[in-house]
Design an enzyme around this catalytic site. Structure first.
Site, mmCIF file in Angstrom:
data_model
loop_
_atom_site.group_PDB
_atom_site.id
_atom_site.type_symbol
_atom_site.label_atom_id
_atom_site.label_comp_id
_atom_site.label_asym_id
_atom_site.label_seq_id
_atom_site.Cartn_x
_atom_site.Cartn_y
_atom_site.Cartn_z
ATOM 1 N N GLY A 77 0.783 -1.225 0.000
ATOM 2 C CA GLY A 77 0.000 0.000 0.000
ATOM 3 C C GLY A 77 0.811 1.269 0.000
ATOM 4 O O GLY A 77 0.265 2.366 -0.140
ATOM 5 N N GLY A 78 2.147 1.158 0.152
ATOM 6 C CA GLY A 78 2.984 2.341 0.298
ATOM 7 C C GLY A 78 3.263 3.042 -1.015
ATOM 8 O O GLY A 78 3.471 2.403 -2.049
ATOM 9 N N GLN A 154 -6.547 -2.517 1.219
ATOM 10 C CA GLN A 154 -6.418 -1.950 2.554
ATOM 11 C C GLN A 154 -7.563 -0.954 2.766
ATOM 12 O O GLN A 154 -8.026 -0.310 1.824
ATOM 13 C CB GLN A 154 -5.074 -1.224 2.634
ATOM 14 N N GLY A 182 -2.688 2.061 9.215
ATOM 15 C CA GLY A 182 -1.528 1.256 9.576
ATOM 16 C C GLY A 182 -1.648 -0.155 9.039
ATOM 17 O O GLY A 182 -2.724 -0.593 8.613
ATOM 18 N N LYS A 360 14.071 2.162 2.705
ATOM 19 C CA LYS A 360 13.319 3.274 3.276
ATOM 20 C C LYS A 360 13.813 4.620 2.752
ATOM 21 O O LYS A 360 13.083 5.609 2.819
ATOM 22 C CB LYS A 360 13.427 3.253 4.808
#
Length: 459
Positions: A77-78, A154, A182, A360
């Protein structure tokens, strides 16, 4: 109407699943009561006596049987917004022009060929990542497994004004009125979408869950065999913390009941920050690679009506993250690893660092794209040398577009211990980094064939 009723109505009007509304309602009650979700140091003990994957003796036949009943679930989902992306982070090229999703597909297909397991790949997408991700996987029609969908969505929840806990309105961009709840939403979304039932009906008992930006979390028969033999309903892969992991989520033992619990950075009080960062005391961090017994999960969700008793994470931000003058809001979140405290008999397993290769920042991206790693026949990334410490000037490299423009050719890092770059440097072809190298000043061009080392560049 009060804040909760307004939020519930907003979710229903947006066709959010009824179970997700129920989960949000529980968290709102915790928020309204003043719960912060903090895990005080005084209430926990360090996690100790963790079994190691390297020490396990797993029967090959049992391992193969367990893997044959395992599904691979990837959190997808990012958007990679911290790196300047506006689409699925998993579509970022990472190895020779291949994206995260390409490598994941190759890993799953290779594991199928080697083991004969069906290994369905299932993505948990968000509304923003779904279309692009499914289009990217369309070139792998062989991934499809009868009876199992390729993805599920999500959920989303309203952002709440800090003052009054009512849903925020932001006419400049109404999409910013919503946030994902989250990755703890995994369980709600699996249940409400029907995917959990579909997996069970198709004969799958276990799920290996991990982030799509972690290419280290490959299908592993030994871990599957250990999990099946343990009889645990839930397990988390952990790894030994290093100084680089001081601020990450880690597992601790709650003194009140002896349960293993996850403490994320957002659940650490400022006065406990030093104790939580002590890697000699709290030795294990959460890799976010989880193993689920789908039958146990289904039973617990049926018992609770789809609402697991996960701890709240209260995340306070601006409604527009790029505008610090925009209203302050609360994002109601939970972590999927926190479910370890929900299940009796949950287990942990220490794994090697090779199963944790997240991206990241563009610092991580440079290392992953470099010759630090080779790719084996199973498309696992194998470190040839210890990964060097990379620190690129955030003013010039933090965004993927800037990074790609300044690093069109990835330097060799096999001889590097560290690389620190300050200023806007553009890398030529065939650059080698040796030892502790540093580039400073305003920037410039690193010429083709240059060697960067402690005393500077040598052509």
């Amino acid at each position: 109407m009060n804040g909760l009723a307004l939020a519930q109505q907003k979710m229903r009007d947006a066709d959010v699943a009824a179970t997700a509304v129920d989960v949000f309602t529980r968290f709102y009650g915790l928020l309204e009561s003043g719960s912060t979700g903090l895990v005080p140091e005084v209430d926990v003990d360090p996690l100790t006596d963790v079994p190691r994957l390297d020490d396990l003796q797993v029967d090959d036949a049992a391992a193969a049987e367990a893997l044959a009943r395992t599904a691979v679930v990837k959190l997808n989902g990012g958007l990679g917004t911290s790196m300047g992306m506006d689409r699925a982070k998993s579509l970022l090229p990472v190895r020779g022009g291949r994206t995260f999703l390409d490598v994941i597909a190759d890993q799953v297909l290779a594991a199928r060929a080697a083991t004969g397991a069906r290994l369905p790949l299932v993505l948990m997408n968000s509304f923003r990542t779904r279309d692009d991700s499914l289009a990217a996987l369309a070139v792998y029609p062989q991934l499809a497994v009868d009876g199992v969908p390729l993805d599920f969505l999500q959920n989303r929840v309203p952002k709440l004004l800090v003052d009054g806990l009512t849903p925020v309105t932001w006419q400049a961009d109404p999409t910013l009125e919503w946030c994902p709840p989250g990755h703890g939403d995994l369980y709600t979304a699996l249940y409400a979408s029907g995917v959990l039932d579909a997996l069970l009906a198709a004969g799958f008992r276990y799920a290996s869950v991990s982030n799509s930006d972690n290419l280290g979390a490959t299908p592993d028969a030994r871990v599957a065999g250990w999990f099946a033999a343990s009889g645990a309903p839930f397990a988390a892969e952990v790894a030994l913390r290093t100084p680089a992991d001081r601020k990450g989520g880690h597992l601790v033992v709650r003194r009140a009941d002896g349960r293993i619990v996850l403490r994320e950075s957002a659940q650490t009080a400022p006065e406990d920050a030093q104790a939580a960062a002590d890697i000699a005391t709290h030795r294990y961090f959460n890799t976010n690679n989880l193993w689920l017994d789908l039958e146990a999960l289904a039973a617990e969700l049926a018992r609770t009506g789809g609402v697991l008793d996960l701890p709240l994470i209260r995340n306070e931000k601006n409604v527009d993250p790029t505008d610090r003058t925009s209203p302050r809001v609360v994002q109601v979140e939970s972590a999927m690893g926190a479910a370890i405290e929900v299940f009796d008999g949950a287990a942990v397993l220490e794994v090697g660092r090779e199963r944790f290769l997240p991206v990241k920042t563009t610092n991580d991206l440079l290392v992953l794209r470099s010759d630090v790693y080779d790719e084996d026949d199973a498309h696992r990334l194998v470190a040839v040398v210890d990964a060097p410490f990379v620190d690129l000037d955030p003013a010039h490299y933090a965004l993927v577009g800037d990074f790609d423009a300044r690093v069109p050719h990835v330097p060799s890092l096999r001889g590097a211990t560290s690389l620190t770059v300050r200023g806007a440097w553009t890398f030529g072809q065939g650059v080698h980094v040796v030892g502790d190298a540093e580039l400073g000043g305003d920037g410039g061009a690193v010429p083709d064939g240059a060697t960067l080392e402690a005393r500077g560049a040598r052509v």
